[in-house]
Design an enzyme around this catalytic site. Structure first.
Site, PDB file in Angstrom:
ATOM      1  N   SER A  26       0.714  -1.353  -0.040  1.00 13.13           N
ATOM      2  CA  SER A  26      -0.185   0.053  -0.020  1.00 13.13           C
ATOM      3  C   SER A  26       0.874   1.317  -0.020  1.00 13.13           C
ATOM      4  O   SER A  26       2.023   0.929   0.379  1.00 13.13           O
ATOM      5  CB  SER A  26      -1.160   0.066   1.248  1.00 13.13           C
ATOM      6  OG  SER A  26      -1.414   1.239   1.419  1.00 13.13           O
ATOM      7  N   TYR A  31      -1.819  -0.476  10.892  1.00 18.64           N
ATOM      8  CA  TYR A  31      -2.062  -0.794   9.179  1.00 18.64           C
ATOM      9  C   TYR A  31      -0.749  -0.435   8.431  1.00 18.64           C
ATOM     10  O   TYR A  31      -0.127  -1.181   7.668  1.00 18.64           O
ATOM     11  CB  TYR A  31      -3.333   0.025   8.708  1.00 18.64           C
ATOM     12  CG  TYR A  31      -3.349  -0.269   7.133  1.00 18.64           C
ATOM     13  CD1 TYR A  31      -3.902  -1.700   6.704  1.00 18.64           C
ATOM     14  CD2 TYR A  31      -3.031   0.630   6.232  1.00 18.64           C
ATOM     15  CE1 TYR A  31      -4.185  -1.975   5.473  1.00 18.64           C
ATOM     16  CE2 TYR A  31      -3.332   0.204   4.803  1.00 18.64           C
ATOM     17  CZ  TYR A  31      -3.894  -1.123   4.588  1.00 18.64           C
ATOM     18  OH  TYR A  31      -3.910  -1.408   3.400  1.00 18.64           O
TER      19      TYR A  31
END
Length: 245
Positions: free
Chosen positions: A139, A152
């Site tokens: 990501s 995250y």
């Protein structure tokens, strides 16, 4: 000259929706034989029915090492080997660090980071034998951490670090390691956020831009995997044009 994926065997984790589903469909369209793994078996069966080419569903929980080993074994039993692992399973449970429900931290670490590690570990003997490829879906949060996404981001930074160490260990044995870092993609990922403010923020961000579609990421995976054997596309960062960070 680009190589072909015709007949290659691929295992895609987190294939029941979003990037995983789109990637499985794109690879099947290129002639690959694809094992699709996820916990939602009903969705996998629906995917198998609509996909072009040869797909098989394998129920898979990446947080369970036995489940991971069984999924790899079933893929090899069905198709005779394994050429590509696409590590896509993940969960995003955004929220501030202070006052957090730390069980959500555990879930993210076990799914995003340990899950991808377990799957690489189980698949690596087959990938070494086939001189195959590992695709790690990370990501932009694996490059830039932001408030409300600390854990995250930590899992995604971890994926990048693990992938680079893996690359150094296996590249001279012919195994290519690819890290794909999507920005904001229109998927179910943000739907799992339980913190109301962060859920609203994710929806607002998504509405404010022309988001990427899962197929955009799938196309990037196909690009990396169809390069000649002597070309390793180690990292692909892909953001919506409208995304500033």
């Amino acid at each position: 000259m680009s190589t072909t994926l015709e007949g290659k065997v691929v295992l895609v984790t987190g294939a029941s929706s979003g990037i995983g589903e789109a990637t499985a469909l794109a690879l099947a369209a290129e002639g690959a034989r694809v094992a699709v793994g996820a916990r939602r078996a009903d969705r996998l069966e629906a995917l198998v029915r609509k996909a072009p080419g040869e797909l098989c569903a394998v129920e898979l929980d990446v947080t369970d090492q036995r489940s991971v080993r069984d999924a790899v074994a079933r893929t090899v039993e069905r198709f005779g080997g394994l050429d590509v692992l696409v590590n896509n399973a993940g969960v995003m449970l955004s929220g501030p660090i202070g006052g957090a429900d730390t069980t959500e931290w555990t879930r993210m670490v076990e799914t995003n980071l340990l899950g991808s590690m377990y799957t690489v570990h189980a698949a690596l003997p087959q990938l070494l034998a086939s001189r195959g490829s590992v695709v790690q879906v990370s990501s932009t949060s694996g490059r830039i951490a932001s408030a409300g996404n600390g854990v995250y981001a930590a899992t995604k930074f971890g994926i990048t670090a693990f992938a680079e160490a893996l690359r150094q260990e296996v590249t001279d044995q012919g195994v290519r390691v690819v890290v794909v870092e999507p920005g904001f993609v229109a998927t179910e990922l943000a739907d799992h956020i339980t913190h109301p403010t962060m859920q609203a923020a994710a929806q607002s961000i998504g509405a404010s831009m022309r988001t990427l579609q899962p197929e955009d990421i799938a196309n990037a995976v196909v690009y990396a995997l169809t390069q000649p054997d002597h070309v390793a596309v180690n990292e692909i960062l892909i953001r919506p044009t409208d995304q500033t960070r």
